[in-house]
Design an enzyme around this catalytic site. Structure first.
Site, PDB file in Angstrom:
ATOM      1  N   ASP A   1      -3.744   8.703   3.882  1.00  9.17           N
ATOM      2  CA  ASP A   1      -3.450   8.615   5.351  1.00  9.17           C
ATOM      3  C   ASP A   1      -2.736   9.650   5.315  1.00  9.17           C
ATOM      4  O   ASP A   1      -1.319   9.839   6.011  1.00  9.17           O
ATOM      5  CB  ASP A   1      -2.111   7.540   5.215  1.00  9.17           C
TER       6      ASP A   1
ATOM      7  N   GLY B   1       3.682   1.584   9.098  1.00 11.42           N
ATOM      8  CA  GLY B   1       3.099   0.349   8.823  1.00 11.42           C
ATOM      9  C   GLY B   1       3.145  -0.168   7.112  1.00 11.42           C
ATOM     10  O   GLY B   1       3.535  -1.264   6.579  1.00 11.42           O
TER      11      GLY B   1
END
Length: 625
Positions: free
Chosen positions: A456, A342
């Site tokens: 994350d 990402g």
């Protein structure tokens, strides 16, 4: 003719030069009586000798030469050689810099007494808290202690047998202190550090020292200190620990073993100021201060007239030239891609000095992207921990933002759980990975001066070194990406805590939840979002584990590729319970990561805590429902 300011500067420089060139004496003795010369490690070599009497004669000759150098030249490091009749002996001795010469000689004599019986082969070494003595039939070890002849010699680690009264605080302080020691020692001019640090909330003080062998280079010293840091951390929360290797020595203790006036401020070393020694520093401190003020003025004036350097350091991270990184990655070619995510693409890069690094290319289209990027670099470049991926440098080229990171040869953890390397990790390796991730998160949450929430944590963000030590990647950049791409979903479905996924509530307990999920993945070898076809695997990993736990058969979660004995199975079931504890809701029911580290380290499970059913987030493609 020199004008007033220039004349003053020249005068200061002359005084400073005279002081620095004056050989430092060692009258500052360490008068502590708790430094006993008890051997830490003794090694007798097996290299055959031609004649034992001649070998002993040569060895004794080097002993006499070394002792005479220490006494007559008033030094704490000496080396000697005797080459007659083929049985050559090369020897070296070194004492810690906080010793007097007389104390150094006493330690040297103790070393000679220890090695007197090493007569079956040429080559031996002995290490004490205060000194080391070594001889070989080759001279290479003078400048490189890790030569091929030493392949069978392993580091020696001694841990105390008493635990600290405040283990959580003690672990945090000592881990950070040892990390600073590791980074500072190779940067000093004599590869030596002695320092102390208070433990907050109590009267205890931690004392540390480290010393690399004289004459080796900075890189070798750094390698040895990295190893010392790793090994000494295994001693925590014991009150003391020692590491002895061919290249260096390191020690920590809550009992003083050098005098208070022999300590140095290693924060100055870490910021880039070299340190001659604590004694010289005290002697010339006032002069240096004046010199630095004047020098800073001249440097500032020169800086105003010069171009900005391409290799300017930015709080520990180097500003790289974009074209250099472009060349190192072969113009960011497909062949060099290590991964995509990402945040952008990651490339393998070989720099001009042949060092291999990873370059992450962040592509953003945001007005404040550059400013946000630099703020993140400022923060993350100061984060140093054995289980956090190190930020080495950065570069900006228009909208292209580049990060230069440590290169991890084994790639990401997910490859070893369900990828091409599935089934190759044994339980001990998996446990060490779990423990390392926990320590890295504890550092971010509780030990760094600013609390950092990663946001994350997932298996693909855990990278493995060549010896399978885990390092958490993408540190800090999740928050950056959210600010520059507001529509990005937080983390990956399956890893995200319910309160963050559904309501955007963020705390460090979000990382604790994700950690629990990763632990279950490591133990089971299953993705968090995988749904199996058999009757006991129709749920996502967390819910499936909980249902098995309710039936007291959570041992069935264990990866089928693991062949565990009964003791290992009991250990794994405890870790599964800790993972479930990390996924509890509300977030307040989850332990802190520092508590998790203690539970893992001490073999604890839940204690008095009671597990309740976790909140299961149903996942669909594209987000949460």
């Amino acid at each position: 003719m020199l004008d007033g300011p220039n004349f003053m500067l020249m005068a200061v420089l002359v005084v400073l030069l005279v002081l620095l060139l004056t050989k430092a004496g060692f009258s500052q003795s360490n008068d502590r009586d708790d430094n006993k010369n008890v051997p830490i490690a003794v090694f007798c070599g097996t290299n055959a000798v031609i004649s034992v009497p001649n070998f002993i004669k040569n060895r004794n000759s080097t002993y006499n030469d070394l002792r005479m150098q220490i006494l007559s030249q008033r030094v704490l490091y000496a080396r000697a050689q005797a080459l007659s009749a083929g049985d050559s002996v090369f020897a070296a001795a070194q004492c810690r810099n906080y010793l007097s010469v007389d104390q150094c000689v006493a330690c040297f004599d103790a070393g000679v007494s220890e090695l007197v019986n090493c007569t079956s082969g040429n080559g031996a070494s002995v290490s004490f808290d205060n000194c080391f003595l070594r001889y070989e039939d080759f001279a290479d070890f003078y400048n490189n202690p890790y030569v091929s002849e030493d392949a069978n010699i392993t580091p020696n680690v001694l841990c105390g047998d008493q635990s600290a009264s405040q283990p959580t605080v003690f672990n945090q302080v000592v881990d950070g202190f040892l990390s600073d020691l590791k980074d500072a020692t190779p940067k000093t001019s004599n590869f030596f550090v002695a320092s102390k640090r208070q433990i907050a909330g109590g009267n205890a003080t931690v004392y540390v020292t480290a010393q690399c062998i004289a004459n080796i280079n900075q890189a070798t010293c750094q390698t040895c200190m990295d190893r010392a840091y790793d090994k000494l951390n295994d001693c925590l929360p014991n009150r003391e620990g020692r590491f002895s290797d061919l290249g260096c020595f390191a020690r920590y203790s809550d009992t003083p073993f050098f005098n208070d006036n022999q300590t140095m401020d290693i924060t100055k070393v870490l910021k880039g100021h070299s340190s001659k020694s604590a004694i010289i520093g005290a002697a010339v401190g006032g002069v240096v201060l004046i010199f630095l003020i004047l020098l800073s003025w001249f440097l500032y004036r020169s800086w105003k007239k010069s171009k900005k350097t391409e290799q300017a350091k930015f709080e520990g991270a180097i500003h790289y030239n974009y074209k250099d990184l472009q060349l190192a990655t072969d113009n960011f070619s497909e062949e060099n891609i290590l991964g995509k995510g990402g945040f952008g693409e990651v490339f393998k890069a070989v720099l001009e000095d042949n060092n291999v690094v990873a370059v992450k290319k962040l592509l953003v289209q945001h007005a404040r992207a550059k400013e946000e990027f630099e703020n993140e670099v400022r923060l993350i470049s100061n984060v140093h921990h054995r289980n956090l991926l190190r930020l080495l440098g950065w570069s900006i080229e228009e909208s292209c933002l580049l990060l230069v990171l440590e290169y991890m040869p084994n790639g990401s953890l997910d490859r070893f759980l369900w990828g091409s390397k599935r089934g190759t990790l044994n339980w001990n390796q998996r446990y060490e990975i779990i423990f390392g991730i926990a320590r890295g998160l504890a550092h971010l949450h509780d030990e760094f001066h600013v609390k950092i929430v990663h946001r994350d944590i997932k298996s693909s963000n855990i990278l493995l070194s060549d010896d399978f030590k885990p390092k958490i990647a993408d540190l800090g950049w999740q928050g950056f990406n959210l600010r520059t791409k507001p529509m990005l979903a937080p983390s990956l479905p399956g890893y995200t805590a319910p309160e963050y996924a559904l309501h955007g509530v963020l705390s460090e307990k979000v990382d604790t939840y994700s950690f629990g999920i990763v632990v279950l993945e490591i133990i089971s070898g299953r993705r968090s979002t995988d749904v199996g076809s058999d009757a006991q695997s129709t749920y996502y990993l967390l819910e499936n584990t909980w249902k098995l736990y309710e039936k007291k058969i959570h041992i069935m979660v264990i990866d089928e590729t693991l062949n565990l004995n009964r003791h290992e199975q009991e250990h794994v079931t405890k870790i599964i319970e800790i993972a479930l504890l990390c996924t509890q809701s509300p977030a307040s029911n989850r332990p802190t990561m520092s508590e998790v580290v203690l539970m893992l380290q001490e073999g604890q499970s839940l204690g008095k805590r009671q597990l309740t059913r976790p909140t299961f987030v149903t996942i669909k493609i594209g987000g949460f429902i």
